[in-house]
Scaffold this active site. Structure first.
Site, PDB file in Angstrom:
ATOM      1  N   GLN A 129       0.849  -1.181   0.000  1.00 55.96           N
ATOM      2  CA  GLN A 129       0.000   0.000   0.000  1.00 55.96           C
ATOM      3  C   GLN A 129       0.891   1.239   0.000  1.00 55.96           C
ATOM      4  O   GLN A 129       1.639   1.470   0.957  1.00 55.96           O
ATOM      5  CB  GLN A 129      -0.889  -0.019   1.246  1.00 55.96           C
ATOM      6  CG  GLN A 129      -1.984   1.026   1.193  1.00 55.96           C
ATOM      7  CD  GLN A 129      -2.973   0.863   2.333  1.00 55.96           C
ATOM      8  OE1 GLN A 129      -2.589   0.551   3.451  1.00 55.96           O
ATOM      9  NE2 GLN A 129      -4.244   1.102   2.051  1.00 55.96           N
ATOM     10  N   GLY A 130       0.819   1.995  -1.079  1.00 57.49           N
ATOM     11  CA  GLY A 130       1.674   3.176  -1.215  1.00 57.49           C
ATOM     12  C   GLY A 130       0.930   4.442  -0.859  1.00 57.49           C
ATOM     13  O   GLY A 130       0.301   5.080  -1.703  1.00 57.49           O
ATOM     14  N   SER A 132       2.223   6.632   2.323  1.00 63.60           N
ATOM     15  CA  SER A 132       3.174   7.571   2.914  1.00 63.60           C
ATOM     16  C   SER A 132       4.296   7.926   1.942  1.00 63.60           C
ATOM     17  O   SER A 132       4.751   7.104   1.158  1.00 63.60           O
ATOM     18  CB  SER A 132       3.811   6.952   4.154  1.00 63.60           C
ATOM     19  OG  SER A 132       2.820   6.560   5.055  1.00 63.60           O
ATOM     20  N   SER A 164       5.314  -1.266   3.480  1.00 72.26           N
ATOM     21  CA  SER A 164       5.469  -2.649   3.942  1.00 72.26           C
ATOM     22  C   SER A 164       5.419  -3.584   2.745  1.00 72.26           C
ATOM     23  O   SER A 164       4.531  -3.438   1.879  1.00 72.26           O
ATOM     24  CB  SER A 164       4.345  -3.021   4.910  1.00 72.26           C
ATOM     25  OG  SER A 164       4.402  -2.197   6.042  1.00 72.26           O
ATOM     26  N   GLU A 247     -13.895  -0.791   8.667  1.00 74.41           N
ATOM     27  CA  GLU A 247     -13.281  -1.589   9.703  1.00 74.41           C
ATOM     28  C   GLU A 247     -14.348  -1.997  10.728  1.00 74.41           C
ATOM     29  O   GLU A 247     -14.819  -1.172  11.488  1.00 74.41           O
ATOM     30  CB  GLU A 247     -12.228  -0.697  10.366  1.00 74.41           C
ATOM     31  CG  GLU A 247     -11.561  -1.226  11.584  1.00 74.41           C
ATOM     32  CD  GLU A 247     -10.513  -2.255  11.238  1.00 74.41           C
ATOM     33  OE1 GLU A 247      -9.945  -2.787  12.163  1.00 74.41           O
ATOM     34  OE2 GLU A 247     -10.298  -2.541  10.041  1.00 74.41           O
TER      35      GLU A 247
HETATM   36  C1  LIG Z   1       6.247  -0.635  10.579  1.00 78.72           C
HETATM   37  C2  LIG Z   1       5.637   0.389   9.709  1.00 78.72           C
HETATM   38  C3  LIG Z   1       4.962   0.001   8.573  1.00 78.72           C
HETATM   39  C4  LIG Z   1       4.406   0.948   7.717  1.00 78.72           C
HETATM   40  N1  LIG Z   1       3.792   0.520   6.592  1.00 78.72           N
HETATM   41  C5  LIG Z   1       3.300   1.433   5.718  1.00 78.72           C
HETATM   42  C6  LIG Z   1       2.719   1.029   4.497  1.00 78.72           C
HETATM   43  O1  LIG Z   1       2.659  -0.164   4.194  1.00 78.72           O
HETATM   44  N2  LIG Z   1       2.269   1.959   3.642  1.00 78.72           N
HETATM   45  C7  LIG Z   1       2.327   3.290   3.938  1.00 78.72           C
HETATM   46  O2  LIG Z   1       1.882   4.101   3.135  1.00 78.72           O
HETATM   47  N3  LIG Z   1       2.869   3.729   5.099  1.00 78.72           N
HETATM   48  C8  LIG Z   1       3.368   2.831   5.986  1.00 78.72           C
HETATM   49  N4  LIG Z   1       3.950   3.247   7.169  1.00 78.72           N
HETATM   50  C9  LIG Z   1       4.053   4.681   7.420  1.00 78.72           C
HETATM   51  C10 LIG Z   1       3.082   5.201   8.473  1.00 78.72           C
HETATM   52  O3  LIG Z   1       1.781   5.237   7.978  1.00 78.72           O
HETATM   53  C11 LIG Z   1       3.575   6.609   8.891  1.00 78.72           C
HETATM   54  O4  LIG Z   1       4.819   6.433   9.520  1.00 78.72           O
HETATM   55  C12 LIG Z   1       2.629   7.294   9.817  1.00 78.72           C
HETATM   56  O5  LIG Z   1       1.418   7.634   9.163  1.00 78.72           O
HETATM   57  C13 LIG Z   1       3.228   8.556  10.438  1.00 78.72           C
HETATM   58  O6  LIG Z   1       3.794   9.395   9.481  1.00 78.72           O
HETATM   59  P1  LIG Z   1       5.309   9.901   9.654  1.00 78.72           P
HETATM   60  O7  LIG Z   1       6.138   8.722   9.920  1.00 78.72           O
HETATM   61  O8  LIG Z   1       5.649  10.771   8.509  1.00 78.72           O
HETATM   62  O9  LIG Z   1       5.325  10.767  10.971  1.00 78.72           O
HETATM   63  P2  LIG Z   1       4.997  12.321  11.053  1.00 78.72           P
HETATM   64  O10 LIG Z   1       3.680  12.587  10.451  1.00 78.72           O
HETATM   65  O11 LIG Z   1       6.166  13.102  10.564  1.00 78.72           O
HETATM   66  O12 LIG Z   1       4.861  12.500  12.617  1.00 78.72           O
HETATM   67  C14 LIG Z   1       5.978  12.752  13.488  1.00 78.72           C
HETATM   68  C15 LIG Z   1       5.441  12.946  14.895  1.00 78.72           C
HETATM   69  O13 LIG Z   1       4.573  14.068  14.904  1.00 78.72           O
HETATM   70  C16 LIG Z   1       3.291  13.697  15.381  1.00 78.72           C
HETATM   71  N5  LIG Z   1       2.276  14.424  14.640  1.00 78.72           N
HETATM   72  C17 LIG Z   1       2.131  14.559  13.308  1.00 78.72           C
HETATM   73  N6  LIG Z   1       1.042  15.251  13.009  1.00 78.72           N
HETATM   74  C18 LIG Z   1       0.460  15.590  14.166  1.00 78.72           C
HETATM   75  C19 LIG Z   1      -0.715  16.292  14.532  1.00 78.72           C
HETATM   76  N7  LIG Z   1      -1.549  16.814  13.609  1.00 78.72           N
HETATM   77  N8  LIG Z   1      -1.014  16.414  15.847  1.00 78.72           N
HETATM   78  C20 LIG Z   1      -0.180  15.887  16.796  1.00 78.72           C
HETATM   79  N9  LIG Z   1       0.932  15.209  16.521  1.00 78.72           N
HETATM   80  C21 LIG Z   1       1.243  15.057  15.219  1.00 78.72           C
HETATM   81  C22 LIG Z   1       3.195  12.205  15.133  1.00 78.72           C
HETATM   82  O14 LIG Z   1       2.290  11.583  16.044  1.00 78.72           O
HETATM   83  C23 LIG Z   1       4.617  11.758  15.369  1.00 78.72           C
HETATM   84  O15 LIG Z   1       4.826  11.559  16.739  1.00 78.72           O
HETATM   85  C24 LIG Z   1       4.512   2.321   8.032  1.00 78.72           C
HETATM   86  C25 LIG Z   1       5.173   2.720   9.193  1.00 78.72           C
HETATM   87  C26 LIG Z   1       5.731   1.772  10.024  1.00 78.72           C
HETATM   88  C27 LIG Z   1       6.435   2.217  11.259  1.00 78.72           C
END
Ligand SMILES: Cc1cc2nc3c(=O)[nH]c(=O)nc-3n(C[C@H](O)[C@H](O)[C@H](O)COP(=O)(O)OP(=O)(O)OC[C@H]3O[C@@H](n4cnc5c(N)ncnc54)[C@H](O)[C@@H]3O)c2cc1C
Lengths: 385, 377
Positions: A129-130, A132, A164, A247
């Protein structure tokens, strides 16, 4: 008010339990423990997924014409409880089955459904799933990977990350920007894209525990056939969010998983001595286990209330956000207790692994903070800044 | 599985809520009774009886509604939300369940009928689960029975007409009725953190009593579970009402030019409260259902968990005061009354730690009976 299950649901449980007992081998259970980063384990789980699918036990909620058995919400709940209780591996396509298939079911054309769903269920095709991107995580709607219509194709350029299974996948459910001039939520579309198209490169991304479970995926002028569109053009946000709100019984996975984890912890502790005494003799440990046991039970009841409410027509999305928040923190606390008591070496290093990988529980699929924002706004009606 | 309330339960809730808002508000009823040992007015009690609530659990052939703990939970939730101080839980739940859980005879029917129509107020004790033997002893002399001993803790004794006492006798433990009007019964108020909950020490100086029936250990356990679950339902009502007050405040209190609820730090505190309330709600609904519909083991398991969660539930009171700020620290504001109601639930029949340990031992035992035996070697 009735917490008990009707007899036909209990019959479903008995039938499934019987099938699992007869077919689930120790080797398969062991593969589940090693995780999909190990190639042998990956193949073993794939073979298991085929066996399930061929017996009609892979995707019980789907209608029969796509290989399911049209299971009711309660049967789906029992399915999650029983497969987890039996320690069956999660399907290789867990993200595909939970997050992508519902979108295909709702928005796909008949030919997309027939071509894609049964192969997903058998793990013949691996899905990723693309969503992020490096610059679009929580703020998914700001994604920049763009798709430009050119004749009977979309031309896709951009980058996804933390995808993933991205480096194993045959197909990707890809979110792209199709209208750069529209407000950010209204210019996104969803495509189903073959991963072997020219111009796609998936580079394994090593996670904190040393395993390459996810990938960075690069798209360089990739020509995707126009019929890859899933749902309306520029309606991708709607595809993403309706998937989430569908869900229902999926919530059952949340508690069944943490219950099994807690039970495994007790089993491991039963073999352990701490400071010369049996670990389970320590009143502080019993208190901590008790606290986690109450939370597991209460997560179960929360999930069941959410399922009951959505069967009665309520919005399942809000309660699913809350359940996910509870689940993530609970999973981390169980892992932390295991590591505190068993250390880096205990139980073949299993709890050290959980201690590390449990950090993902409050990040992947939407962070706990973002979930709390959803609850604050949608349930409590608190103002946004 | 269907966890939605019925029409009947919704209308029961609406009826009780309307009564409390109109006739027994915190400002006009609860606060004036904070220092009153009975915590009730005759008019208020009669109104609750006329609404049919005091006989909710009384079987129909004794003039009650013959309903289950699920319906009692609806009333308790509203009473907790309204910080109601009267003896409803003691009389309509604890005493009623004692009379129906224990295989009684004699004047039981009359007592139940009196509870149902509100003319009799009863309470029951002692309920300490750890007490190996009841603190009071019964002595029979011909037909006359007297009780001697001290009940360290019993709720609503000043409001009650009748004490139902678990006392040891020649057959083990029996359930006895004692009139509080007797000069041989001394009722002394005990310090409680919560002025909306009236707790007493009762000393019985050879007080005349009537034996209602034998009280086997399973019946006492079931009764204690009922009281725990009922108290949990009351506390849940208090917690969710406080959550609502807190969220409402966070929407209107402005600082730095915006509602404080728009600050994420405050919004997430509110979500934490909501999470705790929703977890407790599932546990309470399940335990109320289990009180009448599940096996004794499931019933006990559910009651134990509701009690073990009490410490966590009390954090709703702590967090609310933080969100209210200085206002929340004043006597005039109601949030301390809610915090105290939650703390008194947390302290009832022992603090949360011992219950959490018991849940832990139970988990170990369920999974690993040998390991648990090892513990006692
Ligand atoms: C094991 C794993 C598998 C994954 N698999 C996939 C996948 O298959 N496909 C895919 O598309 N993505 C995947 N992801 C990505 C995942 O969806 C993102 O990491 C997640 O949505 C958070 O985005 P970010 O990492 O950019 O964090 P950021 O958005 O940069 O957040 C950084 C910090 O800021 C906080 N923050 C951000 N916005 C706010 C807000 N509005 N209010 C308060 N706090 C905030 C967050 O809680 C976090 O603590 C995966 C991630 C992991 C760890």
């Amino acid at each position: 008010m009735d917490f008990s299950f009707p007899p036909e649901v209990e019959r479903f449980r008995t039938e499934l339990r019987g099938w699992l007992t007869a077919n689930l081998t120790d080797d398969t259970i062991h593969a589940a423990r090693r995780g999909t980063a190990d190639p042998h384990a990956f193949e073993t789980v794939r073979v298991w997924n085929r066996a399930l699918a061929d017996a009609g036990w892979a995707t019980v909620a789907w209608p029969p014409q796509y290989g399911g058995r049209g299971a009711t919400a309660l049967e789906q709940l029992v399915y999650a409880e029983e497969t987890i209780r039996a320690r069956a591996p999660l399907p290789v396509n867990v993200i595909g089955l939970n997050n992508i298939a519902p979108a295909i079911m709702q928005y796909g054309t008949e030919s997309q459904k027939h071509a894609l769903l049964p192969r997903m269920a058998r793990a013949d095709d691996i899905w990723c799933q693309g969503m992020s991107e490096p610059e679009a995580g929580s703020d998914l709607a700001s994604l920049r990977t763009r798709a430009v219509r050119d004749g009977d194709s979309f031309v896709v350029t951009g980058q996804k990350t933390w995808t993933s299974l991205g480096h194993h996948a045959d197909w990707c459910q890809l979110y792209v920007r199709t209208d750069p001039d529209a407000p950010k939520h209204r210019g996104i579309s969803c495509l189903v894209v073959r991963m072997d198209l020219p111009g796609i490169e998936a580079r394994p991304l090593v996670a904190l525990n040393g395993d390459a479970d996810f990938a960075e995926v690069f798209f360089d002028e990739v020509r995707v056939p126009a019929d890859a569109l899933l749902g309306p053009l520029n309606g991708g946000w709607q595809v993403a969010t309706t998937t989430l709100s569908h869900e229902r019984a999926g919530a059952a996975r949340l508690y069944a998983e943490q219950r099994l984890r807690l039970e495994e912890l007790v089993t491991d502790l039963a073999k352990t001595e701490v400071d010369g005494r049996h670990a389970l003799d320590d009143p502080v440990t019993l208190r901590r286990l008790g606290e986690l046991a109450v939370r597991v039970d209460y997560l179960e009841l929360l999930c069941k209330r959410s399922i009951s409410a959505s069967l009665a027509g309520a919005d399942g999305f809000a309660s699913a956000s809350l359940a996910k928040t509870v689940w993530g923190e609970l999973g981390q606390d169980i892992a932390a207790l295991g590591f505190d008591l068993l250390g880096a070496d205990g139980a073949d290093g299993r709890w050290a692994q959980f201690r590390l990988t449990s950090r993902a529980l409050t990040i992947a699929g939407g962070t706990t903070q973002v979930n709390k924002n959803i609850t604050a706004g949608r349930v409590l009606g608190l103002p946004r800044r | 599985m269907n966890l939605e309330p019925t029409e009947e339960q919704l209308s029961l809730r609406a009826t009780v809520r309307r009564f409390l808002q109109e006739k027994a508000s915190v400002a006009d009823h609860v606060r004036p009774l904070l220092d009153d040992p009975t915590g009730m007015t005759d008019a208020g009690w009669l109104a609750l009886a006329e609404l049919g609530t005091t006989g909710l659990l009384v079987p129909a052939d004794h003039g009650g509604a013959g309903m289950t703990m699920v319906e009692a939970g609806v009333v308790l939730d509203e009473l907790g939300a309204g910080l109601h101080p009267g003896p409803w839980l003691s009389s309509a739940v604890a005493a009623t369940r004692a009379l129906t859980r224990v295989p009684t005879a004699g004047e039981t029917g009359k007592l139940l009928a009196g509870i149902a129509d509100g003319s009799t107020i009863a309470t029951v004790g002692p309920l300490e689960p750890a007490a190996p033997r009841p603190a009071a002893t019964a002595t029979a002399d011909g037909d006359a029975v007297t009780l001697r001993g001290e009940i360290a803790q019993i709720a609503d004794a000043a409001a009650a007409d009748v004490l139902l006492v678990l006392a040891s006798d020649d057959d083990g433990t029996g359930l006895y009725a004692v009139d509080t009007s007797s000069p041989y019964v001394a009722v002394t108020p005990r310090r409680s953190i919560d002025q909306t909950r009236k707790v007493f020490r009762v000393t019985l100086h050879d007080a005349p009593a009537r034996r209602l029936g034998p009280a086997p250990a399973e019946a006492i356990q079931a009764l204690v579970d009922d009281v725990l679950v009922a108290s949990a339902a009351d506390a849940l009502g208090a917690a969710r009402a406080l959550l609502d007050l807190t969220v409402a405040h966070a929407k209107v209190r402005r600082q730095f030019g915006q509602p404080v609820g728009a600050f994420q730090a405050v919004a997430h505190l509110c979500v934490d409260m909501y999470e705790t309330v929703e977890l407790a709600r599932g546990g309470v609904l399940h335990a109320l259902w289990a009180a009448d519909a599940a096996t004794p083991a499931q019933r006990h398991r559910a009651a134990l968990r509701a009690k073990a969660f009490a410490g966590r539930l009390a954090t709703v009171g702590d967090t609310a005061i933080q969100v209210f700020g200085g206002l929340g620290y004043t006597w005039e504001h109601d949030s301390h009354l809610y915090l105290k109601r939650l703390l008194s639930w947390s302290a009832l029949l022992g603090g949360p730690d011992s219950y959490l340990r018991e849940v832990g031992s139970q988990l170990v035992h369920e999974l690993n009976p040998q390991g648990a035996d090892h513990e006692h070697q």
